[in-house]
Write an enzyme that holds these catalytic residues in place. Sequence first.
Site, PDB file in Angstrom:
ATOM      1  N   GLY A   1      -0.790   0.642  -8.828  1.00 17.75           N
ATOM      2  CA  GLY A   1      -0.234  -0.667  -8.495  1.00 17.75           C
ATOM      3  C   GLY A   1      -1.137  -1.800  -8.949  1.00 17.75           C
ATOM      4  O   GLY A   1      -0.681  -2.785  -9.541  1.00 17.75           O
ATOM      5  N   HIS A   2      -2.439  -1.662  -8.696  1.00 14.68           N
ATOM      6  CA  HIS A   2      -3.377  -2.682  -9.154  1.00 14.68           C
ATOM      7  C   HIS A   2      -3.387  -2.784 -10.683  1.00 14.68           C
ATOM      8  O   HIS A   2      -3.424  -3.882 -11.243  1.00 14.68           O
ATOM      9  CB  HIS A   2      -4.807  -2.344  -8.691  1.00 14.68           C
ATOM     10  CG  HIS A   2      -5.008  -2.396  -7.212  1.00 14.68           C
ATOM     11  ND1 HIS A   2      -5.234  -1.272  -6.459  1.00 14.68           N
ATOM     12  CD2 HIS A   2      -5.034  -3.443  -6.345  1.00 14.68           C
ATOM     13  CE1 HIS A   2      -5.393  -1.614  -5.193  1.00 14.68           C
ATOM     14  NE2 HIS A   2      -5.275  -2.926  -5.091  1.00 14.68           N
TER      15      HIS A   2
ATOM     16  N   MET B   1       2.586   2.097  -3.428  1.00 10.21           N
ATOM     17  CA  MET B   1       1.174   2.391  -3.661  1.00 10.21           C
ATOM     18  C   MET B   1       0.309   1.502  -2.768  1.00 10.21           C
ATOM     19  O   MET B   1       0.545   0.305  -2.649  1.00 10.21           O
ATOM     20  CB  MET B   1       0.823   2.138  -5.118  1.00 10.21           C
ATOM     21  CG  MET B   1       1.515   3.058  -6.098  1.00 10.21           C
ATOM     22  SD  MET B   1       0.727   4.667  -6.105  1.00 10.21           S
ATOM     23  CE  MET B   1       1.598   5.451  -7.468  1.00 10.21           C
ATOM     24  N   SER B   2      -0.691   2.100  -2.148  1.00  7.42           N
ATOM     25  CA  SER B   2      -1.611   1.362  -1.279  1.00  7.42           C
ATOM     26  C   SER B   2      -2.932   2.108  -1.226  1.00  7.42           C
ATOM     27  O   SER B   2      -2.947   3.348  -1.208  1.00  7.42           O
ATOM     28  CB  SER B   2      -1.035   1.243   0.137  1.00  7.42           C
ATOM     29  OG  SER B   2      -2.000   0.742   1.039  1.00  7.42           O
TER      30      SER B   2
ATOM     31  N   GLY C   1     -10.579  -3.534  -4.318  1.00  7.08           N
ATOM     32  CA  GLY C   1     -11.045  -2.280  -4.880  1.00  7.08           C
ATOM     33  C   GLY C   1     -10.195  -1.100  -4.447  1.00  7.08           C
ATOM     34  O   GLY C   1      -9.063  -1.256  -3.998  1.00  7.08           O
ATOM     35  N   ALA C   2     -10.762   0.120  -4.578  1.00  3.38           N
ATOM     36  CA  ALA C   2     -10.016   1.366  -4.367  1.00  3.38           C
ATOM     37  C   ALA C   2      -8.721   1.297  -5.170  1.00  3.38           C
ATOM     38  O   ALA C   2      -7.621   1.481  -4.651  1.00  3.38           O
ATOM     39  CB  ALA C   2      -9.744   1.599  -2.888  1.00  3.38           C
ATOM     40  N   LEU C   3      -8.871   1.020  -6.452  1.00  6.88           N
ATOM     41  CA  LEU C   3      -7.735   0.672  -7.301  1.00  6.88           C
ATOM     42  C   LEU C   3      -6.817   1.864  -7.534  1.00  6.88           C
ATOM     43  O   LEU C   3      -7.251   3.021  -7.599  1.00  6.88           O
ATOM     44  CB  LEU C   3      -8.232   0.119  -8.642  1.00  6.88           C
ATOM     45  CG  LEU C   3      -9.172  -1.088  -8.563  1.00  6.88           C
ATOM     46  CD1 LEU C   3      -9.546  -1.552  -9.967  1.00  6.88           C
ATOM     47  CD2 LEU C   3      -8.541  -2.226  -7.775  1.00  6.88           C
TER      48      LEU C   3
ATOM     49  N   ARG D   1      -4.702   2.375   1.284  1.00  7.51           N
ATOM     50  CA  ARG D   1      -4.754   3.078   2.572  1.00  7.51           C
ATOM     51  C   ARG D   1      -3.959   4.383   2.556  1.00  7.51           C
ATOM     52  O   ARG D   1      -4.072   5.173   3.497  1.00  7.51           O
ATOM     53  CB  ARG D   1      -4.248   2.150   3.690  1.00  7.51           C
ATOM     54  CG  ARG D   1      -5.236   1.035   4.021  1.00  7.51           C
ATOM     55  CD  ARG D   1      -4.774   0.212   5.215  1.00  7.51           C
ATOM     56  NE  ARG D   1      -5.808  -0.712   5.673  1.00  7.51           N
ATOM     57  CZ  ARG D   1      -5.943  -1.968   5.273  1.00  7.51           C
ATOM     58  NH1 ARG D   1      -5.098  -2.446   4.373  1.00  7.51           N
ATOM     59  NH2 ARG D   1      -6.908  -2.727   5.737  1.00  7.51           N
TER      60      ARG D   1
ATOM     61  N   ASP E   1       2.657  -6.733  -0.687  1.00  7.69           N
ATOM     62  CA  ASP E   1       2.141  -7.631   0.352  1.00  7.69           C
ATOM     63  C   ASP E   1       2.925  -8.941   0.263  1.00  7.69           C
ATOM     64  O   ASP E   1       2.372  -9.986  -0.116  1.00  7.69           O
ATOM     65  CB  ASP E   1       0.651  -7.859   0.154  1.00  7.69           C
ATOM     66  CG  ASP E   1      -0.142  -6.572   0.268  1.00  7.69           C
ATOM     67  OD1 ASP E   1      -0.280  -6.072   1.399  1.00  7.69           O
ATOM     68  OD2 ASP E   1      -0.599  -6.059  -0.766  1.00  7.69           O
TER      69      ASP E   1
END
Length: 283
Positions: free
Chosen positions: A39-40, A187-188, A34-36, A190, A153
Amino acid sequence: MSRPIVVDSVASLRTQVRGWRREGLRVAMVPTMGALHDGHLSLVRIALESADRCVVSIFVNPTQFAPTEDLDKYPRRLARDLDQLATAKADLAFTPTVGEMYPAGFATRISVGGPSAGLESDFRPSFFDGVATVVAKLFLQATPDCAVFGEKDYQQLCVVRQLCRDLDLPVEIIGAPTIRDAYGLAMSSRNAYLGAAELGIARQLNVILRKAALALAAGSDRIDAINEANRSLITAGFQKVDYVEARETQTLAPWRQDRPGRLLAAAWLGNTRLIDNVEIPSA
């Protein structure tokens, strides 16, 4: 523009996927916490280039967090995530609870060797066991034909590929290029933790890695190039560097000059840990 179908149980997920199968449709999966961000969404678009339907899982997986890590404060924004998935044209969001994924009495854990050795495992010893276990469960639950993982990742991508090879899981693993902001920062989710000044420092991570990768490709001594990258990160304002390491592209064994390589790094800004990696150009 409609939101994706939302299901929170394995039974409902399987019912929906079975329906698509009866129609002869190919199914892709994008596992997320989540927290898209963009990048997602790029992973969803790539998935839909390879399949007719796309399942996106949204599950903050507790088994890949150590007791000292940010499980409780990890961003959770389901309503916003579903709006974003609608723009990317995802077909289904699987949003299980912890109890659905790990019911009372759950006692199984998958450990993947090979590419999990070192790097993240040196600092997060239980991380890849948690990743491998939840990914295996998701694949068995959704039975996708293919799944898309980002190259940001990179070690995780290699571990998932090893998992599927070793357990004969019939899922094609597609690696997707890292999506970066205009300054090159990967993109992350965090990144949301970073203030304006920290963002300026964070954007140096990729710059420094690319410079080191070019030096390695040009024949610089591996240890010298890595030490220089470590110094440059501290000078740029990172408080601590967990690692900068050159590894072979496929196996993540220590890199040799005659092999395709990847330079990977993890460094801290305040309480936020950032990772990134770049390809070592061919000589």
